[in-house]
Scaffold this motif. Structure first.
Motif, PDB file in Angstrom:
ATOM      1  N   SER A 285      23.533  51.739  -3.132  1.00 51.59           N
ATOM      2  CA  SER A 285      22.345  51.892  -3.977  1.00 51.59           C
ATOM      3  C   SER A 285      21.181  51.082  -3.436  1.00 51.59           C
ATOM      4  O   SER A 285      20.046  51.565  -3.384  1.00 51.59           O
ATOM      5  CB  SER A 285      22.659  51.460  -5.406  1.00 51.59           C
ATOM      6  OG  SER A 285      23.679  52.261  -5.930  1.00 51.59           O
ATOM      7  N   GLN A 286      21.450  49.871  -3.040  1.00 56.20           N
ATOM      8  CA  GLN A 286      20.379  49.006  -2.555  1.00 56.20           C
ATOM      9  C   GLN A 286      19.756  49.527  -1.271  1.00 56.20           C
ATOM     10  O   GLN A 286      18.618  49.206  -0.962  1.00 56.20           O
ATOM     11  CB  GLN A 286      20.904  47.584  -2.380  1.00 56.20           C
ATOM     12  CG  GLN A 286      21.200  46.948  -3.714  1.00 56.20           C
ATOM     13  CD  GLN A 286      21.890  45.603  -3.609  1.00 56.20           C
ATOM     14  OE1 GLN A 286      22.494  45.269  -2.583  1.00 56.20           O
ATOM     15  NE2 GLN A 286      21.810  44.826  -4.663  1.00 56.20           N
ATOM     16  N   ALA A 287      20.474  50.355  -0.537  1.00 55.73           N
ATOM     17  CA  ALA A 287      19.944  50.949   0.690  1.00 55.73           C
ATOM     18  C   ALA A 287      19.330  52.327   0.442  1.00 55.73           C
ATOM     19  O   ALA A 287      18.832  52.951   1.373  1.00 55.73           O
ATOM     20  CB  ALA A 287      21.054  51.062   1.726  1.00 55.73           C
ATOM     21  N   SER A 288      19.342  52.775  -0.803  1.00 62.60           N
ATOM     22  CA  SER A 288      18.916  54.137  -1.118  1.00 62.60           C
ATOM     23  C   SER A 288      17.488  54.172  -1.665  1.00 62.60           C
ATOM     24  O   SER A 288      17.039  53.250  -2.333  1.00 62.60           O
ATOM     25  CB  SER A 288      19.854  54.737  -2.181  1.00 62.60           C
ATOM     26  OG  SER A 288      19.442  56.039  -2.521  1.00 62.60           O
ATOM     27  N   ALA A 289      16.816  55.270  -1.408  1.00 63.83           N
ATOM     28  CA  ALA A 289      15.495  55.506  -1.988  1.00 63.83           C
ATOM     29  C   ALA A 289      15.600  56.267  -3.308  1.00 63.83           C
ATOM     30  O   ALA A 289      14.598  56.493  -3.976  1.00 63.83           O
ATOM     31  CB  ALA A 289      14.633  56.298  -1.014  1.00 63.83           C
ATOM     32  N   ALA A 290      16.822  56.651  -3.697  1.00 67.92           N
ATOM     33  CA  ALA A 290      17.034  57.419  -4.920  1.00 67.92           C
ATOM     34  C   ALA A 290      16.832  56.543  -6.157  1.00 67.92           C
ATOM     35  O   ALA A 290      16.775  55.315  -6.070  1.00 67.92           O
ATOM     36  CB  ALA A 290      18.440  58.006  -4.926  1.00 67.92           C
ATOM     37  N   GLU A 291      16.759  57.214  -7.312  1.00 67.92           N
ATOM     38  CA  GLU A 291      16.654  56.499  -8.588  1.00 67.92           C
ATOM     39  C   GLU A 291      18.015  56.344  -9.260  1.00 67.92           C
ATOM     40  O   GLU A 291      18.177  55.497 -10.137  1.00 67.92           O
ATOM     41  CB  GLU A 291      15.702  57.242  -9.526  1.00 67.92           C
ATOM     42  CG  GLU A 291      14.268  57.222  -9.018  1.00 67.92           C
ATOM     43  CD  GLU A 291      13.359  58.171  -9.765  1.00 67.92           C
ATOM     44  OE1 GLU A 291      12.357  57.695 -10.316  1.00 67.92           O
ATOM     45  OE2 GLU A 291      13.663  59.391  -9.785  1.00 67.92           O
TER      46      GLU A 291
END
Length: 175
Positions: free
Chosen positions: A85-91
């Motif tokens: 999650s921390q590496a993701s641009a998603a919400e």
């Protein structure tokens, strides 16, 4: 089961809160946040959790939200989910099992709360429908299967018999 899940979450997070009645859950040694939409389903609880996170003023951009009816979640899996999650641009970053999306074992970006709340106020009550209002990253079996050697990672307790079986399995694993 809630105490076990809280212990697993404490291994991988900075803070653990339960959305629900402080009278009911206050004895578990975690902070309780009263659900702003009691009886409206899990999406209201997710929004309540994200609002509480946003109001805390902390630097945390992500929130791992899990249902206490998943007794076989592990700290290793949850740590991996947080890392992704921390590496993701998603919400929202959510796994997808054979049963579909697992929105009650997902990481939600704090800033997604406005979109979710608008959808909720517009009548959306299903979590998976609320997720459609966000940018989403889906983690398929290739991401989570290595954390699920017993084929139980996303097993939900839906009945008293499920609870009894989960309790039996967990007690047997402690021996």
């Amino acid at each position: 089961m809630l105490a076990r899940l809280c212990a697993v979450l404490r291994d991988v997070t900075f803070h653990v809160s339960v959305v629900g009645s402080p009278e009911k859950y206050g004895g578990f040694g975690v902070s309780c946040v009263s659900d702003q939409w009691p009886g409206e389903g899990p999406l209201g609880g997710i929004i309540t959790a994200l609002l509480a996170s946003a109001e805390s003023g902390g630097p945390h951009q992500w929130n791992i939200i899990v249902g206490c009816d998943m007794p076989f979640l592990t700290s290793e899996w949850l740590a991996y989910l947080i890392q992704r999650s921390q590496a993701s641009a998603a919400e929202v970053v959510a796994p997808q099992s054979a049963h579909g999306l697992e929105p009650l074992c997902a990481c939600w970006r704090t800033s997604a709360v406005q979109k979710l709340q608008r959808a909720f106020e517009g009548g959306v009550r299903r979590v998976t429908e609320g997720m459609k209002h966000l940018t989403m990253e889906v983690l398929d079996e290739s991401h989570w299967k290595r954390f699920d050697s017993a084929d139980r990672l996303f097993w939900n307790m839906n009945t008293t018999a499920d609870y009894d079986e989960a309790k039996r399995i967990l007690e047997a694993e402690r021996v």
